[in-house]
Scaffold this active site. Structure first.
Site, PDB file in Angstrom:
ATOM      1  N   LYS A   1       0.808  -1.221   0.000  1.00 40.06           N
ATOM      2  CA  LYS A   1       0.000   0.000   0.000  1.00 40.06           C
ATOM      3  C   LYS A   1       0.843   1.273   0.000  1.00 40.06           C
ATOM      4  O   LYS A   1       0.435   2.301  -0.498  1.00 40.06           O
ATOM      5  CB  LYS A   1      -0.955  -0.012   1.190  1.00 40.06           C
ATOM      6  CG  LYS A   1      -2.038  -1.076   1.023  1.00 40.06           C
ATOM      7  CD  LYS A   1      -3.380  -0.564   1.456  1.00 40.06           C
ATOM      8  CE  LYS A   1      -4.486  -1.499   1.003  1.00 40.06           C
ATOM      9  NZ  LYS A   1      -4.371  -2.858   1.604  1.00 40.06           N
TER      10      LYS A   1
ATOM     11  N   GLU B   1      -9.463   7.068   3.198  1.00 37.39           N
ATOM     12  CA  GLU B   1     -10.355   6.134   3.864  1.00 37.39           C
ATOM     13  C   GLU B   1      -9.540   4.924   4.280  1.00 37.39           C
ATOM     14  O   GLU B   1      -8.499   4.648   3.683  1.00 37.39           O
ATOM     15  CB  GLU B   1     -11.469   5.681   2.903  1.00 37.39           C
ATOM     16  CG  GLU B   1     -11.125   4.499   1.986  1.00 37.39           C
ATOM     17  CD  GLU B   1     -10.024   4.791   0.955  1.00 37.39           C
ATOM     18  OE1 GLU B   1      -9.698   5.960   0.741  1.00 37.39           O
ATOM     19  OE2 GLU B   1      -9.492   3.813   0.378  1.00 37.39           O
TER      20      GLU B   1
ATOM     21  N   SER C   1       1.609  -9.719  -0.979  1.00 36.89           N
ATOM     22  CA  SER C   1       1.316  -8.283  -0.897  1.00 36.89           C
ATOM     23  C   SER C   1       1.670  -7.689   0.457  1.00 36.89           C
ATOM     24  O   SER C   1       1.966  -6.498   0.558  1.00 36.89           O
ATOM     25  CB  SER C   1      -0.157  -8.040  -1.207  1.00 36.89           C
ATOM     26  OG  SER C   1      -0.973  -8.871  -0.396  1.00 36.89           O
TER      27      SER C   1
END
Ligand code: PLP
Length: 416
Positions: A86, A108, A376
């Site tokens: 991310k 968010e 990930s």
């Protein structure tokens, strides 16, 4: 790149009038930035020194031997600073915001991973940061809330609707519509109104470009690439350089939760409540009821627990270029154990869905070819979810002890 915001039938910019201008400005600024050598150089240096790129492409020798099929490789994206992919998007968008002269960032977050990455990126780049998070999630995900606050972010609990991720998105959109001149909204996955799917894919495609280069340098023949799919940012970034080629097979692993029933999973491409719809500013595949309302979802991994999927992946699923498979909670948990014990690598629960999918297909791929799993994120963050499953009694004992200690009872260190 999308065609005017669309990927075949999916995508678009279905927003209230007030959001058109900020979205159009963002699109222009993004296109300019991607042509600007100074911007790209600054991004490159941050990727190297702060995020820790490139991340390794690791040959999982023991797993390969046990599975008895394709060579198993793992892209260790979880080694990126803050523990997951991310940060690639958060840094890219925050740098873009700075270039646009915006000093305030909003985002968010559901489980808190995107909030955490954005809060870290803002701390690094000296930006003011507000994270919208459903009140229910604030309560469930205290460790991540604590980290966001350490990075200096304000966490704003959202009390509307179901008080979870989609309500946090609505609240962030509302804020952005009121403060477009000072504020940039860092959307966390490759979805939402155009140009976000293009922006997020671009900043995440560093993963796929590295894989391509690493595989070429080492003469690795890729048979298949497997990634987990929540909104779709790690998968689309990982697949990006290969999308317009015929090979390798590209496989997306969705959350199969506890079964195929409505409300039991988050299978937007393979599930039986999957429909075309328009929600939160874009057209895609969603889990919807007959009235077009979002259905509840379920997954042991908070990051895969969303009712929609990015529009480009929806289109690639329809065309058949990307295959989708659904992984049950219990198989994801098994994959966490498998890679931890055999490779010394702790997968995040999200990424373990990709690991489980790779375990399933390893024997379908010839031995001289590779299956590359995108890990990930790493699994440290999941200890509060995996421990109650793997060792429930000891964990309960630990929590009771912690409560006693914090309420001023006896501390283990006090025991004589
Ligand atoms: C958020 C998250 C995901 C899911 O999001 P995508 O946008 O689909 O990548 C997957 N893995 C990890 C570790 C995450 O934090």
């Amino acid at each position: 790149m999308s065609d005017n915001g669309f990927f075949d039938n999916y995508g678009g910019k279905y927003v209230a009038e007030v959001l058109r201008r900020p979205l159009d400005e963002l699109e222009v600024a993004f296109k300019n930035a991607m042509q600007d050598k100074e911007f790209l150089n600054e991004l490159e240096v941050i990727r190297r020194d702060y995020i820790g790129r490139e991340t390794p492409l690791y040959f999982a020798k023991t797993a390969t031997e046990i599975l008895g099929g394709a060579q198993i490789y793992i892209k260790l994206e979880g080694l990126a600073n803050t523990g997951a992919h991310k940060i690639n998007n958060a840094i890219g968008q925050c740098l873009l915001a700075k270039r646009m002269g915006k000093k305030r960032i909003i985002a968010e977050t559901g489980a808190g991973q995107h909030g955490l990455a954005t809060a870290a990126a803002c701390a690094k780049l000296g930006l003011d940061c507000t994270i919208y998070m459903g009140e229910v999630d604030v309560r469930r995900q205290q460790p991540n809330v604590a980290s966001m606050e350490l990075y200096g972010a304000k966490v704003h609990p959202v009390t509307s609707g179901s008080r979870t991720l989609k309500d946090a998105v609505n609240e962030a959109m509302r804020d952005w519509a009121s403060n477009p001149d000072t504020t940039h909204y860092v959307l966390g996955s490759a979805l939402g109104p155009s140009p976000f799917p293009d922006i997020v894919r671009e900043f995440q495609s560093v993963i796929g470009r590295e894989v391509k280069k690493q595989a070429e340098e080492r003469g690795i023949k890729i048979g298949a690439m497997v990634a987990c799919v929540g909104g779709g940012s790690n998968s689309i970034g990982f697949f990006e350089p290969f999308i317009n080629e015929k090979t390798p097979r590209l496989i997306g692993a969705e959350a199969g939760g506890i079964g195929p029933g409505v409300g039991e999973n988050a299978s937007r491409m393979t599930g039986n409540a999957s429909r075309d719809g328009i929600l939160q500013g874009y057209k895609s595949r969603f889990l919807l009821d007959e009235d077009g309302q979002a259905l509840p979802t379920r997954s042991i991994s908070a990051g895969l627990d969303y009712c929609g999927i990015g529009p480009q992946l929806a289109a690639l699923g329809k065309s058949g270029r990307v295959e989708f498979t659904s992984i049950l909670d219990k198989d994801a948990l098994e994959a966490v154990k498998f890679f931890a014990r055999n490779e010394g690598i702790l997968f995040a629960l999200e990424s373990a869905h990709a690991g489980a999918a790779a375990i399933k297909i390893a024997r379908e791929i010839p031995k001289d070819q590779a299956v590359i799993i995108n890990m990930s994120g790493r699994g440290d963050k999941d200890v509060f979810i995996t421990s109650p499953v793997f060792r429930p009694e000891q964990w309960l004992e630990f929590l009771k002890h912690e409560v006693t200690r914090l309420e001023g009872g006896t501390d283990i260190h006090d025991a004589k």
